[in-house]
Write an enzyme that holds these catalytic residues in place. Structure first.
Site, PDB file in Angstrom:
ATOM      1  CG  ASN A  22      -0.214  -0.038   2.517  1.00  0.00           C
ATOM      2  OD1 ASN A  22       0.450   0.915   2.876  1.00  0.00           O
ATOM      3  ND2 ASN A  22      -0.295  -1.163   3.239  1.00  0.00           N
ATOM      4  NE  ARG A  23      -1.595   5.010  -4.308  1.00  0.00           N
ATOM      5  CZ  ARG A  23      -0.910   5.045  -5.446  1.00  0.00           C
ATOM      6  NH1 ARG A  23       0.347   5.438  -5.448  1.00  0.00           N
ATOM      7  NH2 ARG A  23      -1.487   4.668  -6.573  1.00  0.00           N
TER       8      ARG A  23
END
Ligand code: C5P
Length: 221
Positions: A22-23
């Site tokens: 994820n970011r």
């Protein structure tokens, strides 16, 4: 006093080349680890893959997967406080191949996944000496922030939840606003820089632990 903080994303490999992640930038978790260090804590920071440098004056452990993160947290305990800031991937590929998979594009329509360990929930349910006196989770929400975060606090079994509204530019950005849910009331932290928010939270954590040591109950139902 000792603190363990997790930060950043986890990276869950499908094969040596591909992964699920994820970011998360790790900025808020690193800022909290540094703020706790500045409050005099002996800090272990357990970090997923991020581009940030290891902060000075604390012990940084680099991991990739959720399973490795849980093992590193266990190895760092006992501690007075555990702050679970990491954006742990909820799912990982059910199998990890040793070699790069040759994907048949026409056949490859689904990726079998399995759940990762819930680190926050696991640590929250430890008993007696194994459980840090204060366990703090994070909740990234896009709507009904307080309601969802209150439910999450009970579901995870942690003492406090720091709830973020991530509907804007918080993920990867340099500012954050939060609602601290303690079980005895909510406290709003107005939008400010991630280091400033971290400093306020670290101050609040130290005060709660000091009060707890003078025999006031930290945990609320
Ligand atoms: O369930 P959700 O991912 O929204 O919960 C967020 C909180 O739980 C964060 O504190 C995060 O660090 C923690 N978490 C965890 N292990 C997981 C998933 C979330 O520790 N597998």
């Amino acid at each position: 006093m000792k603190a363990v903080v997790t930060a950043g994303p986890t990276l869950e490999p499908l094969d040596p080349i591909r992964f699920v992640s994820n970011r998360s930038s790790g900025k808020q978790g690193y800022a909290i680890a540094e703020a706790l260090r500045d409050q005099g804590f002996d800090v272990t920071l357990i970090s997923g893959p991020v581009t940030l440098d290891d902060p000075a004056g604390l012990h940084t452990v680099r991991i990739e997967t959720a399973q490795q993160m849980l093992a590193a947290v266990n190895a760092a305990l006992p501690a007075d406080v555990f702050v679970s800031v990491a954006a742990v991937a909820d799912w990982r590929p059910a199998e990890t191949a040793d070699r790069k998979l040759k994907l048949d594009k026409s056949a490859m329509t689904a990726l079998p996944l399995t759940e990762t360990p819930d680190i926050l929930k696991t640590i929250s349910h430890y008993t007696a000496d194994q459980r840090p006196a204060l366990v703090v989770g994070f909740a990234a929400e896009t709507h009904d922030v307080a309601t969802h975060a209150r439910a999450k606090r009970l579901r995870k079994g942690c003492d406090w939840i720091v709830a973020n509204d991530v509907s804007g530019d918080v993920m990867g950005g340099s500012e954050n606003a939060a609602l601290l849910i303690t079980g005895t009331g909510d406290e709003a932290f107005a939008r400010t820089t991630k280091p400033e928010l971290a400093a306020r939270l670290a101050h609040r954590i130290r005060a709660a632990l000091e009060q707890n040591q003078s025999d006031v109950r930290l945990r609320a139902p």
